[in-house]
Scaffold this motif. Structure first.
Motif, PDB file in Angstrom:
ATOM      1  N   TYR A 136      -3.511  35.995  16.324  1.00 51.59           N
ATOM      2  CA  TYR A 136      -3.906  37.019  15.362  1.00 51.59           C
ATOM      3  C   TYR A 136      -4.983  37.913  15.961  1.00 51.59           C
ATOM      4  CZ  TYR A 136      -1.383  34.520  11.715  1.00 51.59           C
ATOM      5  OH  TYR A 136      -0.396  33.918  10.958  1.00 51.59           O
ATOM      6  N   GLY A 137      -4.855  39.210  15.692  1.00 51.56           N
ATOM      7  CA  GLY A 137      -5.849  40.159  16.159  1.00 51.56           C
ATOM      8  C   GLY A 137      -7.083  40.173  15.286  1.00 51.56           C
ATOM      9  N   ARG A 193      -3.664  31.019  16.925  1.00 54.37           N
ATOM     10  CA  ARG A 193      -4.725  31.259  17.899  1.00 54.37           C
ATOM     11  C   ARG A 193      -5.387  32.593  17.585  1.00 54.37           C
ATOM     12  NH1 ARG A 193      -3.740  30.601  24.443  1.00 54.37           N
ATOM     13  NH2 ARG A 193      -5.890  30.933  25.112  1.00 54.37           N
ATOM     14  N   SER A 194      -6.654  32.701  17.872  1.00 59.03           N
ATOM     15  CA  SER A 194      -7.391  33.942  17.648  1.00 59.03           C
ATOM     16  C   SER A 194      -7.349  34.805  18.898  1.00 59.03           C
ATOM     17  CB  SER A 194      -8.838  33.645  17.283  1.00 59.03           C
ATOM     18  OG  SER A 194      -9.644  34.807  17.384  1.00 59.03           O
ATOM     19  N   VAL A 195      -7.429  36.097  18.701  1.00 63.85           N
ATOM     20  CA  VAL A 195      -7.485  37.033  19.820  1.00 63.85           C
ATOM     21  C   VAL A 195      -8.685  36.746  20.713  1.00 63.85           C
ATOM     22  CG1 VAL A 195      -8.792  38.732  18.502  1.00 63.85           C
ATOM     23  CG2 VAL A 195      -7.419  39.485  20.439  1.00 63.85           C
ATOM     24  N   GLY A 250      -2.869  43.601  13.862  1.00 67.71           N
ATOM     25  CA  GLY A 250      -1.804  43.299  14.803  1.00 67.71           C
ATOM     26  C   GLY A 250      -1.709  41.814  15.092  1.00 67.71           C
ATOM     27  N   SER A 251      -0.565  41.407  15.597  1.00 70.13           N
ATOM     28  CA  SER A 251      -0.340  40.004  15.934  1.00 70.13           C
ATOM     29  C   SER A 251       0.617  39.924  17.113  1.00 70.13           C
ATOM     30  CB  SER A 251       0.231  39.232  14.739  1.00 70.13           C
ATOM     31  OG  SER A 251       1.515  39.730  14.402  1.00 70.13           O
ATOM     32  N   GLY A 271       3.462  42.843  16.756  1.00 69.04           N
ATOM     33  CA  GLY A 271       3.755  43.537  15.509  1.00 69.04           C
ATOM     34  C   GLY A 271       2.512  43.845  14.713  1.00 69.04           C
ATOM     35  N   MET A 272       2.706  44.697  13.705  1.00 67.04           N
ATOM     36  CA  MET A 272       1.647  45.033  12.764  1.00 67.04           C
ATOM     37  C   MET A 272       2.025  44.455  11.418  1.00 67.04           C
ATOM     38  SD  MET A 272       1.271  49.003  13.872  1.00 67.04           S
ATOM     39  CE  MET A 272       0.444  49.385  12.362  1.00 67.04           C
ATOM     40  N   TYR A 273       1.043  44.294  10.557  1.00 64.45           N
ATOM     41  CA  TYR A 273       1.336  43.737   9.244  1.00 64.45           C
ATOM     42  C   TYR A 273       1.962  44.757   8.318  1.00 64.45           C
ATOM     43  CZ  TYR A 273      -1.791  40.014  10.793  1.00 64.45           C
ATOM     44  OH  TYR A 273      -2.380  38.996  11.488  1.00 64.45           O
TER      45      TYR A 273
END
Length: 628
Positions: free
Chosen positions: A587-588, A216-218, A563-564, A553-555
């Motif tokens: 996903y951000g 899903r998108s932010v 971020g995600s 979290g961050m990648y």
């Protein structure tokens, strides 16, 4: 004279009727040589007494009757088994029923499975097993049917309470059950769940839908709370009220002030949207003296819900959210404390507020983490203030104080969590310091100190902790965030600990006294990268009775990634889990940063399903779970 005596008996025998045992060479020597045999003979099974060409040894069942022998013509009704098959009539398959051709009732004399005594069975070839002229479902005695179910709405799924056994589903029936509402064609197990419509669309028994299901998108949000700076929504807290929830948001900004705290309520909108409504705004001063940490908790007199907001300069304000209208200054707070003793550290750090009933009087005490406090021999502190509220708070009047006196304490109180971790009925206090270490393990990977609830009185030295979760991997920053929840459903809380330096969220259970290394975690959820894990929220997101985890979290590195936000649905796994392989993710925006850095789980709109609030660069994103 002797010769005459011998001759007379011999002559007498030769004159007897029947077989000639003694005769001249012209007379037959045996009965077998005589046409038709000898009357009174046939004592041997090899004899063919009746002259039908078959002896008893060869299967003649009646050697006195020439019309009785194997394969002789046989018909039903004369009472004679002419063909010696055990049946009056022809029975080639040995099922003791004569064939129809011989006048019997066996409709298939080539199969012993078909006879008037057989049971009619469902079969694809339509065999009349019991020879009554009826096949499969036309025969009331048929067996071996499969279940089918009435499908009144034509959606391909039947009502499980209408089960019928048949060889083939009758008209209006289908072979699949599972329809929980057979009057609605848009309700069945293969239908998507619609959040908040009051219907269990997919018939999973819960009536809710997952706020995160697949990718899903932010921007695919169910609601937003807009803002102007990245600090907005730095801290969040939600609390249920009636058929919904309040959400406190720390850090909103405007032209004339820096720090503040806004409180929102929510309603359901069209298409499943979540619509926020501003209840009130607590306005800070130019130095950001509220909004660094926020908490909604029952710490007012009588156990009433309170809004607690903590500022970077040490200001602690407590409000009754029911009295908030529009913009409120700090001067209308129900309780207010200011001063360096409560200094919590940077406004960009820590979730330093929690609450719990330490005294057992039904009113929650307020727990304040003051990570930036520095005093005589300590670095950082945690204060417990009596529930019920007061005109002011002060450290000298606190119920308890834990001082960061460990040799490696740097920011003791950066994160706090009050929960019963040892199942003794009393709340225990967990305190995080992400940069601390012990002299025995000077790696500086961070630690979590745990204090039993029965000892939370007066001033406590951090060195007297009952247990310490210690990282020997630097930089792990263990204690960045804390949570407590029943991970495995056994009725006992486990402790969740975030260590972003190794990108991990850890779960600890059965916390014994002494030092516990982070490698002893019962479960590890790893993003596999530096600063990969930023927090840990827990709740039953899909309403299946199991706790689920929400892991932001961050990648890779700080400031370089979008971020995600990933959902790990229960039953939660023990051991090690690669969070990056979890399929349910939001996903951000690649142009943004730190999406999901602060999250909150609550039923915002009161529909029975848990919703998600997540921080983004331009404010807060709302993702709807669904219930009734």
């Amino acid at each position: 004279m002797r010769a005459n005596r011998l001759l007379l008996p011999m002559l007498a025998l030769s004159a007897l009727p029947g077989c000639y045992l003694l005769a001249s060479s012209e007379i037959k020597e045996t009965c077998e040589d005589l046409p038709g045999g000898c009357a009174g003979g046939g004592d041997s099974p090899a004899d063919d007494v009746d002259g039908d060409g078959i002896s008893v040894a060869d299967g003649d069942c009646d050697d006195s009757e020439a019309t009785t022998y194997p394969s002789a013509p046989d018909s039903v009704g004369d009472g004679v088994d002419n063909d010696c098959d055990g049946t009056d009539g022809v029975d080639k398959d040995g099922d003791l029923f004569a064939s129809v051709d011989s006048g019997g009732e066996d409709c298939d004399d080539a199969s012993a499975e078909v006879s008037p005594s057989a049971t009619e069975l469902c079969d694809a070839s339509g065999v009349d097993e019991d020879c009554d002229g009826l096949v499969d479902d036309d025969d009331p005695g048929v067996e071996g049917g499969a279940p089918s179910y009435a499908d009144s709405d034509g959606d391909g799924y039947g009502d499980p309470y209408t089960e019928a056994l048949s060889c083939a589903p009758p008209a209006g029936f289908v072979d699949r059950a599972g329809d929980c509402d057979d009057s609605r064609g848009w309700v069945s197990p293969d239908q998507p769940e619609v959040c908040g419509d009051g219907v269990d669309n997919d018939c999973d028994g819960y009536g809710g839908c997952r706020p995160i299901d697949g990718e899903r998108s932010v921007y695919a949000t169910d609601g937003t709370i807009g803002s102007t700076t990245v600090e907005d929504g730095y801290t969040l807290s939600a609390a249920a009220i009636g058929s919904g929830a309040l959400l406190a948001v720390g850090g909103p900004t405007a032209d004339d002030y820096v720090g503040g705290t806004a409180v929102f309520s929510f309603t359901g909108g069209d298409g499943g949207a979540i619509v926020p409504e501003l209840v009130g705004l607590v306005k800070g001063g130019p130095y950001g003296n509220v909004g660094a940490s926020v908490l909604l908790a029952p710490v007012l007199r009588g156990g009433g819900l309170a809004l607690v907001t903590l500022g970077a300069d040490g200001t602690l304000a407590v409000f009754d959210p029911g009295s908030l209208r529009g913009t409120s200054p700090l001067t209308v707070a129900d309780a207010l404390a200011t001063g360096a003793e409560l200094y919590p550290g940077s406004s960009f750090e820590g979730r330093a507020l929690d609450s719990g009933d330490l005294t057992g009087d039904g009113v929650a005490e307020l727990i304040v983490g003051a990570a930036g406090s520095i005093g005589d021999g300590y670095y950082g502190a945690v204060y417990a203030f009596r529930g019920g509220g007061s005109a002011s708070y002060s450290t000298s009047g606190g119920y308890a104080a834990v001082l960061g006196t460990m040799s490696g304490s740097y920011s003791f109180g950066y994160a706090v969590k009050l929960a019963d971790l040892d199942a003794d009925g009393l709340p225990d206090l967990a305190v995080g310091d992400p940069w601390a270490y012990l002299e025995s393990a000077p790696s500086g990977g961070g630690l979590v100190a745990i204090f039993g609830g029965d000892g939370l009185r007066g001033v406590i030295d951090a060195n007297d902790a009952d247990a310490i979760v210690l990282s020997t991997a630097s930089p792990q920053y263990v204690g960045w965030d804390l949570n407590a929840f029943d991970f495995d459903g056994d009725g006992r809380n486990e402790l969740g600990v975030v260590g972003p330096g190794q990108g991990e969220a850890l779960v600890f259970g059965d916390l014994r006294r002494g030092v516990i290394d982070t490698t002893e975690a019962l479960a590890t959820f790893s993003f596999g990268s530096y600063y990969g894990s930023l927090g840990m929220s827990a709740g039953d997101l899909d309403a299946d009775g199991y706790i689920d985890l929400l892991l932001p979290g961050m990648y890779d590195a700080v400031g370089a990634q979008a971020g995600s936000l990933r959902a790990v649905y229960g039953p939660l796994p023990w051991g090690w889990t690669d969070v990056t392989s979890v399929p349910d993710v939001i996903y951000g925006d690649p142009a943004g940063r730190l999406f999901g850095y602060r999250t909150e789980i609550s039923d915002l709109d009161g529909d029975g399903g848990l919703d998600i609030v997540a921080r983004a660069d331009d404010g807060l994103r709302l993702f709807r779970g669904g219930g009734f």
